[in-house]
Design an enzyme around this catalytic site. Structure first.
Site, PDB file in Angstrom:
ATOM      1  N   PRO A  44      22.733 -13.950 -24.823  1.00 13.23           N
ATOM      2  CA  PRO A  44      21.961 -14.650 -25.869  1.00 13.23           C
ATOM      3  C   PRO A  44      22.081 -16.168 -25.733  1.00 13.23           C
ATOM      4  O   PRO A  44      23.155 -16.684 -25.457  1.00 13.23           O
ATOM      5  CB  PRO A  44      22.597 -14.177 -27.173  1.00 13.23           C
ATOM      6  N   GLU A  45      20.962 -16.854 -25.880  1.00 12.24           N
ATOM      7  CA  GLU A  45      20.957 -18.318 -25.882  1.00 12.24           C
ATOM      8  C   GLU A  45      20.537 -18.791 -27.278  1.00 12.24           C
ATOM      9  O   GLU A  45      20.465 -17.991 -28.206  1.00 12.24           O
ATOM     10  CB  GLU A  45      20.011 -18.843 -24.786  1.00 12.24           C
TER      11      GLU A  45
END
Ligand SMILES: [Zn+2]
Length: 266
Positions: A2-3
């Site tokens: 996840p960013e």
């Protein structure tokens, strides 16, 4: 992994569902993800506290509690937050006064939960650079300055600018038509401006579509984010570039798989 857009999506979903809810119990299925304090204290201090606010800083989620403490959640590689959960794959579950539960899933057990007095004091938080939305183009140019680091490696460096990881760095560079291998200091003024704009565009669009579910990331509801359909280069090795019909290549840069179009990106 996840960013920024994925974690922001989770934050916005939690804003709508768990604010002012009271935690009545914590069930720990695997204590490896609890970094501090010890499991018993973690459970005890989370009982009968209300969730007041959700904050996101970089890729960190922070739950501000009525006890003045903070529950911080770092998803790392495979962390998921599911609400309402069913405890089937959960490592730690938080039971709320309305009977519903929040699950923290994490198949690889690399995620990190902390119950602490002050999240600002975490070392990696103190070292975080500004987020793209917190600065203007002038500041972005200043930051690039005379850095000779390859541009993709630099914009992925969380100490330089925070929130841009491997996927969105590749997508922003494609849209700005910049070869990921170029040294930052060799970019023209125009290219720097374009890159800054495209970084913000890509992140904004990705948030709008709930992020990119390319690995284990899902939204709080358990549904996938749908931004992957807009990816131009990421994970498209050997496929046709949508713009020039040339082949997308994959190289290793700073230890990370890097996708780009050698024809479109100069
Ligand atoms: Zn191309």
């Amino acid at each position: 992994m996840p960013e920024l857009p994925e974690v922001e999506t989770i934050k916005r979903e939690l804003d709508k569902t768990i604010i002012n809810k009271k935690i009545v119990d914590v069930i720990v299925y695997n204590s490896k993800v609890i970094k501090e304090p010890k499991k018993e204290k973690f459970i005890k201090e989370l009982k009968n506290v209300k969730i007041k606010k959700i904050i996101r800083k970089g890729k960190l989620l922070i739950l501000e509690l009525s006890s003045k403490k903070f529950l911080t959640i770092h998803l790392r590689m495979t962390g998921q937050i599911i609400f309402p959960g069913n405890a089937k794959k959960s490592r730690v579950s938080f039971k709320l006064s309305n009977g519903k539960i929040i699950d923290f899933n994490d198949s690889r057990l690399l995620g990190e939960l902390r119950l602490i007095d002050n999240w600002q004091d975490l070392k990696f938080i103190r070292e975080l650079g500004p987020e793209p939305f917190e600065i203007d183009v002038k500041k972005f140019k200043e930051l690039l300055g005379k850095r000779k680091t390859k541009i993709k490696v630099l914009i992925m460096d969380q100490k330089f600018i925070s929130g841009v990881g491997n996927l969105y760095a590749a997508e922003a560079l494609f849209r700005a038509k910049i070869d990921p291998r170029r040294p930052a200091n060799k970019l023209s003024d125009k290219e720097k401006e374009l890159l800054f704009r495209e970084i913000k565009n890509v992140l904004t669009q990705a948030i709008k579509y709930g992020g990119s579910s390319v690995d284990s990331y899902v939204k709080v509801s358990g549904e996938k984010g749908t931004y992957a359909k807009f990816h131009q280069v990421y994970d498209r090795k050997g496929e046709k570039c949508y713009k020039c019909k040339g082949k997308i290549e994959r190289i290793s840069l700073g230890g990370r798989g890097t996708y780009f179009c050698p024809k479109c990106q100069r």
